[in-house]
Design an enzyme around this catalytic site. Structure first.
Site, PDB file in Angstrom:
ATOM      1  N   ASP A 301       0.879  -1.175   0.000  1.00  0.00           N
ATOM      2  CA  ASP A 301       0.000   0.000   0.000  1.00  0.00           C
ATOM      3  C   ASP A 301       0.910   1.216   0.000  1.00  0.00           C
ATOM      4  O   ASP A 301       1.984   1.175  -0.590  1.00  0.00           O
ATOM      5  CB  ASP A 301      -0.953  -0.045   1.201  1.00  0.00           C
ATOM      6  CG  ASP A 301      -2.265   0.697   0.951  1.00  0.00           C
ATOM      7  OD1 ASP A 301      -2.201   1.856   0.506  1.00  0.00           O
ATOM      8  OD2 ASP A 301      -3.344   0.134   1.193  1.00  0.00           O
ATOM      9  N   HIS A 335       1.491   1.883  -3.270  1.00  0.00           N
ATOM     10  CA  HIS A 335       0.434   2.680  -3.904  1.00  0.00           C
ATOM     11  C   HIS A 335       0.895   4.122  -4.086  1.00  0.00           C
ATOM     12  O   HIS A 335       0.559   4.765  -5.073  1.00  0.00           O
ATOM     13  CB  HIS A 335      -0.843   2.631  -3.064  1.00  0.00           C
ATOM     14  CG  HIS A 335      -1.616   1.364  -3.252  1.00  0.00           C
ATOM     15  ND1 HIS A 335      -2.829   1.130  -2.647  1.00  0.00           N
ATOM     16  CD2 HIS A 335      -1.360   0.263  -3.981  1.00  0.00           C
ATOM     17  CE1 HIS A 335      -3.279  -0.068  -2.991  1.00  0.00           C
ATOM     18  NE2 HIS A 335      -2.400  -0.603  -3.801  1.00  0.00           N
TER      19      HIS A 335
END
Length: 558
Positions: A301, A335
Site C-alpha cells: 500500500d 500505492h
C-alpha cells in the site's frame, strides 16, 4: 466549443505581477519560506541508553525455530527497564515469539543474522483497545507495541517478521493463476464470488459485515481473525529510534507511531508483499518532530504516509502531524511514494521531503482526502524527487479519494461524475501551500493531476523545475493560485494541459513535445485568470480550445 481565433487572448507587454505569493495569508507565506529548508523545525531529540546489556538467552530463549520465546523476551525487557534501562540483545538465530511490549529506556537490539519471527498462531494475540485507520477500534495486539513510553529503540541489522500471511485476505486479481491455485489449496475460505481468499471462516465473517464500534467483547471474539493488527504500534511515546532493522510481512500497516514525539527512523527497511491489503510501510499519525532518512520501503500500500485521524474523531482529537523531515529514502512497489492522507482530519503541516526516489509505485507524490475528513494540510515542501515507471500520477492532489486502488483495474474507470458544490463545514478538507521543486519522472500515466472540490479548491501550489514524461500531461480541476514554472510535460496525449473551473493559474516556461495537437483545453464557467508566460506555443498545432461557457478573457499569453 470555440477555438483560438474565437477566444480573446490578452498579450501584455508590461511586467507581469505574480500573484502567487500575494495571497491573503502573507504571514503564513513568510513563515513557510523559512520552514522550506527545515531551518525553523525543532531539533529531533534522540533517546539515550545505558550500556548494560541483557541477552535473551539468559532468560531461557531458544533459537530453534520452534520454541515460543515470548516469556523470555518479555522478562528481559522488563528487567532491563526496571534496572534503569539499557540494551536487550537478540543474538543471531531464528527466534519465534508472540507479541511483545516495549518498556521505558530499553533498546531492543537485533544482531546481524537475528530473525525475530512472530508466531502464526492467531490466538496468541489478545484483543486490545487501539485504533484502525484513524478511529478508535478493537484489534488484535500488535506484534510489537508500546504505550506512554519514553526513550525506546529497536536497532541492529536483524529482521522482524510479522507473519502477515496468516492474517491477510488476498484478491485473486493480485496473483497469477498458479499463485492463486496454490493459495486456495493451502486452506482458508473463499467469498461467494470466489475472487477473494480469507485465511479462516472467522476472517470472512468479519469482512462480510460492517465492523461496529462499542460492542461487547463477545462480538469481536466472533470475528477476531478479521481484526488484523499493525506490526509496530507505538502510542503517546517520546524519543523513539528505529535504526538499521528490517520490518517485514506485516498483517496490516507496518510501522504506526500515533501521537508520538521526537521519532527518528534511520536506515530502516519495511517490506510487505505487493498484494498486501493495507500493507503500508510507515504511517506517522498525529506525530510531531520526526526525521525519516535513508530508509527503504517495498510494500503493498502507501510507502511513506502522513496521517492525523479520520473524520469526526480525527477533528475532535485535533492533533496535526507536524515538523517532519523525510530525506534520502527509496520506495519500490507501493500505492504511493510519499503520501498525505486520506485520514488527515487533525491537519498536517511543516513537512520537508528531499532527495527521494520512487521506482514502480502506483503514484509518486500522493496527496488525498475526501469530503467528510475536514483538516488542513499546509506548508509542505518537496525538493529533489526522482521517479521511474509510475503506473498512475507522478504528482497527485485528489480531494475525491474513495478508498480504491489508485490505478483502476481492467474495465474500471476513475472518471468522476458531475458533482455539485456542498456547503462549507468543519468537515470540508483543505489542501494549500505546497512547494514542489526539482522533480524528474521517467514514465507515468499522468504527469500532474490536481482535483479539488467545487466548494473548496486546491490552493497555492508551486511546481518548479520538473521534467515529467507521461502519457497524459496536466489535468487541473477546481484549483486556485497554481504556479508551474520551468516544467516539461513530455506527453504522448493529443492535449498537453487541461483546465476545468480553475483560476489564478500561472504557467511560466512550459515545455512540451513537438507537434502536440493542442496545448491547452479550458472548460468551466469559473475558469479565469490563466496566464501563459515565456512559452513557445509554435510547437503545438493549436494553442487553446475553450468551451462555450468559458469567459472570453480567461487566458492571457505573454
Amino acid at each position: 466549443m470555440k477555438i483560438l481565433s474565437g477566444l480573446t487572448i490578452m498579450v501584455i507587454s508590461m511586467a507581469f505581477r505574480l500573484d502567487f505569493y500575494q495571497s491573503p495569508n502573507r504571514v503564513r507565506s513568510a513563515v513557510t519560506s523559512r520552514v522550506a529548508h527545515g531551518r525553523d523545525l525543532p531539533e529531533v531529540k534522540l533517546p539515550t541508553f545505558r550500556k548494560d546489556t541483557l541477552i535473551i538467552t539468559k532468560f531461557g530463549a531458544v533459537a530453534d525455530g520452534l520454541t515460543l520465546n515470548t516469556s523470555a523476551i518479555t522478562k528481559a525487557i522488563d528487567q532491563c527497564s526496571q534496572k534503569g534501562g539499557g540494551v536487550v540483545l537478540v543474538p543471531a538465530g531464528l527466534w519465534v515469539t508472540g507479541p511483545i511490549s516495549l518498556k521505558n529506556n530499553v533498546n531492543l537490539h537485533l544482531a546481524k543474522g537475528a530473525l525475530l519471527q512472530f508466531t502464526d498462531q492467531r490466538e496468541a494475540y489478545p484483543l486490545v483497545s487501539t485504533t484502525w485507520e484513524g478511529e478508535d477500534a478493537i484489534r488484535n495486539q500488535a506484534p510489537v507495541s508500546g504505550t506512554d513510553l519514553e526513550n525506546i529503540a529497536i536497532t541492529g541489522d536483524g529482521i522482524l517478521d510479522g507473519a502477515g500471511d496468516t492474517w491477510r485476505m488476498v484478491k485473486k486479481s493480485k496473483m497469477t493463476d498458479d499463485q492463486w491455485k496454490k493459495l486456495v489449496a493451502s486452506g482458508g475460505v473463499l467469498n461467494d464470488k470466489k475472487d477473494i481468499w480469507y485465511p479462516s471462516a472467522q476472517s470472512l465473517k468479519g469482512a462480510s459485515g460492517v465492523t461496529k464500534a462499542g460492542q461487547p467483547l463477545s462480538y469481536y471474539q466472533g470475528i477476531k481473525d478479521f481484526l488484523r493488527p499493525n506490526m509496530l504500534s507505538l502510542t503517546r511515546c517520546k524519543k523513539i529510534l528505529l535504526e538499521g532493522v528490517t520490518f517485514q510481512n506485516s498483517p496490516a500497516w507496518c510501522l504506526h507511531p500515533l501521537l508520538c514525539e521526537n521519532i527518528t527512523l534511520r536506515k530502516v527497511t519495511a517490506k510487505n508483499p505487493w498484494y498486501a491489503q493495507n500493507g503500508d510501510g510507515l504511517d506517522l499519525e498525529s506525530c510531531r518532530n520526526g526525521l525519516v532518512e535513508d530508509c527503504t520501503f517495498d510494500v503493498g500500500d502507501d510507502g511513506i504516509c502522513i496521517k492525523s485521524g479520520r473524520d469526526e474523531q480525527g477533528r475532535k482529537r485535533g492533533v496535526p502531524t507536524e515538523n517532519i523531515i523525510v530525506r534520502g529514502c527509496r520506495v519500490y512497489h507501493a500505492h504511493g511514494g510519499f503520501v498525505i492522507g486520506s485520514e488527515m482530519s487533525g491537519g498536517v503541516r511543516n513537512l520537508y521531503v528531499s532527495n527521494c526516489t520512487f521506482m514502480g509505485t502506483d503514484v509518486g507524490l500522493r496527496f488525498k482526502t475526501a469530503r467528510g475528513r475536514g483538516g488542513i494540510v499546509e506548508n509542505i515542501f518537496i525538493d529533489g524527487i526522482d521517479m521511474t515507471d509510475i503506473a498512475g500520477e507522478a504528482i497527485l492532489f485528489d480531494m475525491y479519494y474513495a478508498a480504491k486502488d489508485p490505478v483502476p483495474q481492467h474495465g474500471e474507470s476513475n472518471e468522476l461524475p458531475a458533482i455539485p458544490a456542498q456547503p462549507l463545514t468543519e468537515a470540508t478538507p483543505q489542501f494549500r501551500s505546497f512547494q514542489v521543486r526539482n522533480v524528474r519522472c521517467k514514465g507515468a500515466e499522468t504527469a500532474i493531476l490536481i482535483r479539488g472540490l467545487p466548494e473548496m479548491a486546491v490552493k497555492d501550489i508551486l511546481i518548479e523545475n520538473a521534467v515529467l514524461q507521461s502519457r497524459k500531461g496536466l489535468v487541473c480541476i477546481e484549483a486556485e493560485r497554481i504556479n508551474l514554472k520551468n516544467v516539461a510535460l513530455l506527453t504522448s496525449a493529443k492535449t498537453v494541459m487541461q483546465f476545468q473551473n480553475s483560476q489564478n493559474v500561472t504557467l511560466d516556461k512550459i515545455r512540451y513535445t513537438n507537434d502536440a495537437d493542442l496545448l491547452m483545453h479550458i472548460t468551466g464557467d469559473r475558469s479565469r485568470t490563466i496566464n501563459l508566460l515565456n512559452t513557445d506555443t509554435s510547437h503545438a498545432k493549436k494553442t487553446v480550445v475553450a468551451d462555450a461557457n468559458v469567459q472570453a478573457n480567461a487566458l492571457t499569453i505573454k
